[in-house]
Enzyme design. Structure first.
Site, mmCIF file in Angstrom:
data_model
loop_
_atom_site.group_PDB
_atom_site.id
_atom_site.type_symbol
_atom_site.label_atom_id
_atom_site.label_comp_id
_atom_site.label_asym_id
_atom_site.label_seq_id
_atom_site.Cartn_x
_atom_site.Cartn_y
_atom_site.Cartn_z
ATOM 1 N N HIS A 47 2.952 5.580 -13.254
ATOM 2 C CA HIS A 47 3.093 5.434 -12.062
ATOM 3 C C HIS A 47 4.072 4.137 -11.531
ATOM 4 C CE1 HIS A 47 -1.254 6.990 -11.184
ATOM 5 N NE2 HIS A 47 -0.662 7.597 -11.997
ATOM 6 N N TYR A 51 0.071 1.681 -12.620
ATOM 7 C CA TYR A 51 1.068 0.369 -12.475
ATOM 8 C C TYR A 51 0.167 -0.406 -11.584
ATOM 9 C CZ TYR A 51 5.584 -1.909 -11.939
ATOM 10 O OH TYR A 51 6.655 -2.862 -11.828
ATOM 11 N N ASP A 102 0.259 -1.648 -2.714
ATOM 12 C CA ASP A 102 -0.245 -2.605 -1.776
ATOM 13 C C ASP A 102 0.507 -3.979 -1.959
ATOM 14 O OD1 ASP A 102 -1.934 -0.866 -0.237
ATOM 15 O OD2 ASP A 102 -3.150 -0.749 -2.038
ATOM 16 N N ALA A 121 6.620 4.911 0.124
ATOM 17 C CA ALA A 121 6.731 5.924 -0.994
ATOM 18 C C ALA A 121 8.109 6.767 -0.591
ATOM 19 C CB ALA A 121 5.801 6.615 -0.917
ATOM 20 N N HIS A 137 -5.605 7.597 4.804
ATOM 21 C CA HIS A 137 -5.116 6.249 4.277
ATOM 22 C C HIS A 137 -5.942 5.208 5.132
ATOM 23 C CE1 HIS A 137 -2.877 2.756 3.118
ATOM 24 N NE2 HIS A 137 -2.583 3.440 2.058
ATOM 25 N N GLU A 169 -5.352 10.596 -15.758
ATOM 26 C CA GLU A 169 -5.041 9.109 -15.671
ATOM 27 C C GLU A 169 -5.632 8.247 -16.542
ATOM 28 O OE1 GLU A 169 -4.681 7.424 -11.431
ATOM 29 O OE2 GLU A 169 -5.837 6.155 -12.011
ATOM 30 N N HIS A 210 -7.008 16.719 -11.450
ATOM 31 C CA HIS A 210 -6.378 15.543 -11.919
ATOM 32 C C HIS A 210 -7.693 14.640 -12.124
ATOM 33 C CE1 HIS A 210 -3.307 12.472 -12.914
ATOM 34 N NE2 HIS A 210 -4.087 11.594 -12.185
ATOM 35 N N PHE A 213 -14.728 0.420 -5.014
ATOM 36 C CA PHE A 213 -13.536 1.158 -4.981
ATOM 37 C C PHE A 213 -13.532 2.003 -3.638
ATOM 38 C CE2 PHE A 213 -12.716 2.342 -9.815
ATOM 39 C CZ PHE A 213 -12.085 0.996 -9.957
ATOM 40 N N SER A 238 -4.846 17.411 -15.476
ATOM 41 C CA SER A 238 -4.304 16.185 -15.999
ATOM 42 C C SER A 238 -5.039 15.064 -15.877
ATOM 43 C CB SER A 238 -2.600 15.987 -15.043
ATOM 44 O OG SER A 238 -3.243 16.020 -13.798
ATOM 45 N N LYS A 295 7.360 12.370 2.566
ATOM 46 C CA LYS A 295 7.484 12.116 1.176
ATOM 47 C C LYS A 295 8.101 13.462 0.528
ATOM 48 C CE LYS A 295 3.348 10.179 0.607
ATOM 49 N NZ LYS A 295 2.268 9.312 -0.077
HETATM 50 P P1 FAD Z 1 2.823 5.481 1.638
HETATM 51 O O1 FAD Z 1 2.854 6.977 1.396
HETATM 52 O O2 FAD Z 1 4.330 4.812 1.874
HETATM 53 O O3 FAD Z 1 2.263 5.206 2.800
HETATM 54 C C1 FAD Z 1 0.792 4.927 2.818
HETATM 55 C C2 FAD Z 1 0.280 5.327 4.257
HETATM 56 O O4 FAD Z 1 0.937 4.257 5.138
HETATM 57 C C3 FAD Z 1 0.575 6.532 4.683
HETATM 58 O O5 FAD Z 1 -0.302 7.500 4.209
HETATM 59 C C4 FAD Z 1 0.343 6.477 6.125
HETATM 60 O O6 FAD Z 1 -0.741 6.577 6.562
HETATM 61 C C5 FAD Z 1 1.281 5.210 6.191
HETATM 62 N N1 FAD Z 1 2.732 5.373 6.560
HETATM 63 C C6 FAD Z 1 3.634 5.385 5.586
HETATM 64 N N2 FAD Z 1 4.708 5.776 6.109
HETATM 65 C C7 FAD Z 1 4.759 5.799 7.251
HETATM 66 C C8 FAD Z 1 5.361 6.013 8.593
HETATM 67 N N3 FAD Z 1 6.893 6.198 8.389
HETATM 68 N N4 FAD Z 1 4.698 6.011 9.861
HETATM 69 C C9 FAD Z 1 3.600 5.762 10.015
HETATM 70 N N5 FAD Z 1 2.678 5.800 8.950
HETATM 71 C C10 FAD Z 1 3.298 5.563 7.711
HETATM 72 N N6 FAD Z 1 -1.692 1.706 -6.436
HETATM 73 C C11 FAD Z 1 -1.369 0.921 -7.495
HETATM 74 O O7 FAD Z 1 -1.010 -0.347 -7.141
HETATM 75 N N7 FAD Z 1 -0.836 1.300 -8.597
HETATM 76 C C12 FAD Z 1 -1.130 2.626 -9.110
HETATM 77 O O8 FAD Z 1 -0.960 3.052 -9.964
HETATM 78 C C13 FAD Z 1 -1.538 3.441 -8.024
HETATM 79 N N8 FAD Z 1 -1.990 4.953 -8.369
HETATM 80 C C14 FAD Z 1 -2.452 5.689 -7.412
HETATM 81 C C15 FAD Z 1 -2.606 7.044 -7.613
HETATM 82 C C16 FAD Z 1 -2.875 7.857 -6.683
HETATM 83 C C17 FAD Z 1 -3.010 9.374 -6.935
HETATM 84 C C18 FAD Z 1 -3.366 7.375 -5.349
HETATM 85 C C19 FAD Z 1 -3.960 8.080 -4.137
HETATM 86 C C20 FAD Z 1 -3.252 6.011 -4.802
HETATM 87 C C21 FAD Z 1 -2.582 5.237 -6.086
HETATM 88 N N9 FAD Z 1 -2.368 3.771 -5.675
HETATM 89 C C22 FAD Z 1 -1.893 3.086 -6.804
HETATM 90 C C23 FAD Z 1 -2.795 3.255 -4.384
HETATM 91 C C24 FAD Z 1 -1.654 3.070 -3.311
HETATM 92 O O9 FAD Z 1 -0.514 2.334 -4.005
HETATM 93 C C25 FAD Z 1 -1.959 2.600 -2.134
HETATM 94 O O10 FAD Z 1 -2.745 3.538 -1.488
HETATM 95 C C26 FAD Z 1 -1.061 2.206 -0.922
HETATM 96 O O11 FAD Z 1 -1.635 1.645 0.057
HETATM 97 C C27 FAD Z 1 -0.292 3.450 -0.440
HETATM 98 O O12 FAD Z 1 0.855 3.696 -1.262
HETATM 99 P P2 FAD Z 1 1.461 5.227 -0.941
HETATM 100 O O13 FAD Z 1 2.651 5.480 -1.965
HETATM 101 O O14 FAD Z 1 0.593 6.207 -0.660
HETATM 102 O O15 FAD Z 1 2.220 4.789 0.256
#
Ligand code: FAD
Length: 280
Positions: free
Chosen positions: A71, A43, A103, A117, A143, A11, A260, A210, A9, A159
Site C-alpha cells: 500500500h 503503509y 489521511d 488517490a 467515505h 492484508e 480480500h 476502528f 487475497s 480513480k
Molecule cells: P481518495 O480516493 O483520494 O479520497 C477519499 C474520499 O475523498 C473519496 O471517497 C471522496 O469521498 C473524497 N474525494 C476524493 N476526491 C474527490 C473529489 N475530486 N471530489 C470530491 N470528493 C473527493 N490508510 C493508510 O494510511 N494506510 C493503508 O495502508 C491503508 N490501506 C487501506 C486499504 C483499503 C482497502 C481501504 C479501504 C482503506 C485504506 N486506508 C489506508 C485508509 C485510507 O487511506 C483512507 O480512507 C483515506 O481517508 C482515503 O484514502 P483514499 O485513497 O480512499 O482517498
C-alpha cells in the site's frame, strides 16, 4: 456449508519488532494452504511505517510466495519520496500497488504534492506502464469525509478512469451496502473488479473503535450481540466467524469476483471463516 471457492487475497501490517516479524512469517506459512492470489502490506499514515513496509515487502518478495502488493499513501509526501519508493518496489519485482490518498497525520503540513488517490494512480500508471496492477479503495458505506454518496461514487469512478485495475472495499457487515455500491458503480460504467474487504471479528472494543474511525457500520443487532460476548473471546470469535462466513456466502452467491481478508496478522481467524465455507 459448501460454497464455491473464489480467489482470495490477504492484508498484513508491518510489525515493529524482529520477534513480530518471525511470528508473521509463521502466519504466512500457515496461510499457504489457501493459495492466496496476493498478499498486501499496509503503509502507516503519512509514511510512518515506510521502512517497515519496505522491509516486509522485500522479505515477502524473497520468499517466492504469492505476489506482494504494497500500500502507498500520498498525502504528506513529496513527489521525490513517492518516486524513490516506487523505484525501490520495482527493483524488487513488485508489479502491483494499492494506491491511496491516506489521511493527513496530525501536525503534518500539506505540501504541494499529491492530494488525491486519483493523482497517485495516474502517476504510478505513467511510471510503471500498462502492465502494472493498480488497486484503489472503495467505500460501500461512504467515505467518512464524503459530502454525499454521489460525490463519493464519482471520486471512485475518477480513480478507475485514471487507470486503476482493481478495487478493494472498506470492510462492512451489511452485504446490501456493497451490492448497492457495486450496482451504482456499474451503472456509471465502472467495470473493474470490486473486491469486498472482509474483516474477521475477534475483539469488540477494537472493532468498534476502528469502525467509528473509518465509517464502517456495525449493525445494531450485531453490535449488541458482540457487546454481550465481549468478555468471552472464544465465543465472540466463534459467533463472529459464523456471521462473517454467512456474509461471504451471500456475497459469493451474488457474484463477487474475489474476497480480500484483513488478516490482522492472524491465520486462525481466516481459517475459521474458510472452514465454515467448506474450504478447509
Ligand atoms: P481518495 O480516493 O483520494 O479520497 C477519499 C474520499 O475523498 C473519496 O471517497 C471522496 O469521498 C473524497 N474525494 C476524493 N476526491 C474527490 C473529489 N475530486 N471530489 C470530491 N470528493 C473527493 N490508510 C493508510 O494510511 N494506510 C493503508 O495502508 C491503508 N490501506 C487501506 C486499504 C483499503 C482497502 C481501504 C479501504 C482503506 C485504506 N486506508 C489506508 C485508509 C485510507 O487511506 C483512507 O480512507 C483515506 O481517508 C482515503 O484514502 P483514499 O485513497 O480512499 O482517498
Amino acid at each position: 456449508m459448501s460454497v464455491t471457492r473464489v480467489p482470495l487475497s490477504c492484508e498484513f501490517f508491518p510489525t515493529a519488532t524482529p520477534e513480530g516479524a518471525e511470528k508473521l512469517a509463521a502466519v504466512r506459512r500457515d496461510l499457504a494452504v489457501f493459495q492466496f492470489e496476493y498478499f498486501s502490506v499496509t503503509y502507516g499514515a503519512g509514511g510512518s511505517t515506510r521502512d517497515r513496509t519496505m522491509n516486509l515487502v522485500a522479505r515477502m518478495c524473497a520468499e517466492n510466495g504469492p505476489p506482494v502488493m504494497p500500500h502507498l499513501t500520498c498525502v504528506a509526501s513529496t513527489e521525490a519520496e513517492i518516486r524513490t519508493l516506487l523505484d525501490d518496489y520495482r527493483a524488487l519485482g513488485v508489479n502491483r500497488l494499492m494506491a491511496l490518498r491516506g489521511d493527513m497525520p496530525s501536525g503534518a503540513f500539506e505540501n504541494a504534492g499529491f492530494t488525491t488517490a486519483t493523482q497517485l494512480v495516474s502517476y504510478v500508471r505513467q511510471l510503471w506502464g500498462e502492465d502494472a496492477r493498480i488497486c484503489v479503495a472503495a467505500y460501500p458505506e461512504v467515505h467518512p469525509r464524503a459530502r454525499t454518496p454521489a460525490e463519493d461514487l464519482h471520486a471512485f469512478r475518477e480513480k478507475v478512469m485514471a487507470g486503476a485495475t482493481d478495487a478493494v472495499t472498506q470492510y462492512f457487515y451489511n452485504a446490501d451496502a456493497y451490492l448497492h455500491f457495486r450496482d451504482d458503480a456499474q451503472a456509471l460504467g465502472v467495470e473493474i473488479a470490486l473486491v469486498p474487504g472482509i474483516m474477521p471479528i475477534s475483539n469488540f472494543v477494537q472493532l468498534s473503535r476502528f469502525s467509528d474511525a473509518c465509517g464502517a457500520e456495525i449493525p445494531r443487532w450485531l453490535r449488541k450481540r458482540l457487546e454481550a460476548l465481549q468478555d468471552d473471546i472464544p465465543a465472540l470469535c466463534d459467533f463472529g466467524a459464523d456471521i462473517v462466513a454467512q456474509m461471504c456466502e451471500r456475497l459469493i452467491a451474488e457474484g463477487v469476483p474475489a474476497l480480500h481478508f484483513y488478516s490482522m496478522n492472524r491465520a486462525d481467524l481466516i481459517r475459521e471463516i474458510c472452514k465454515r465455507l467448506g474450504w478447509c
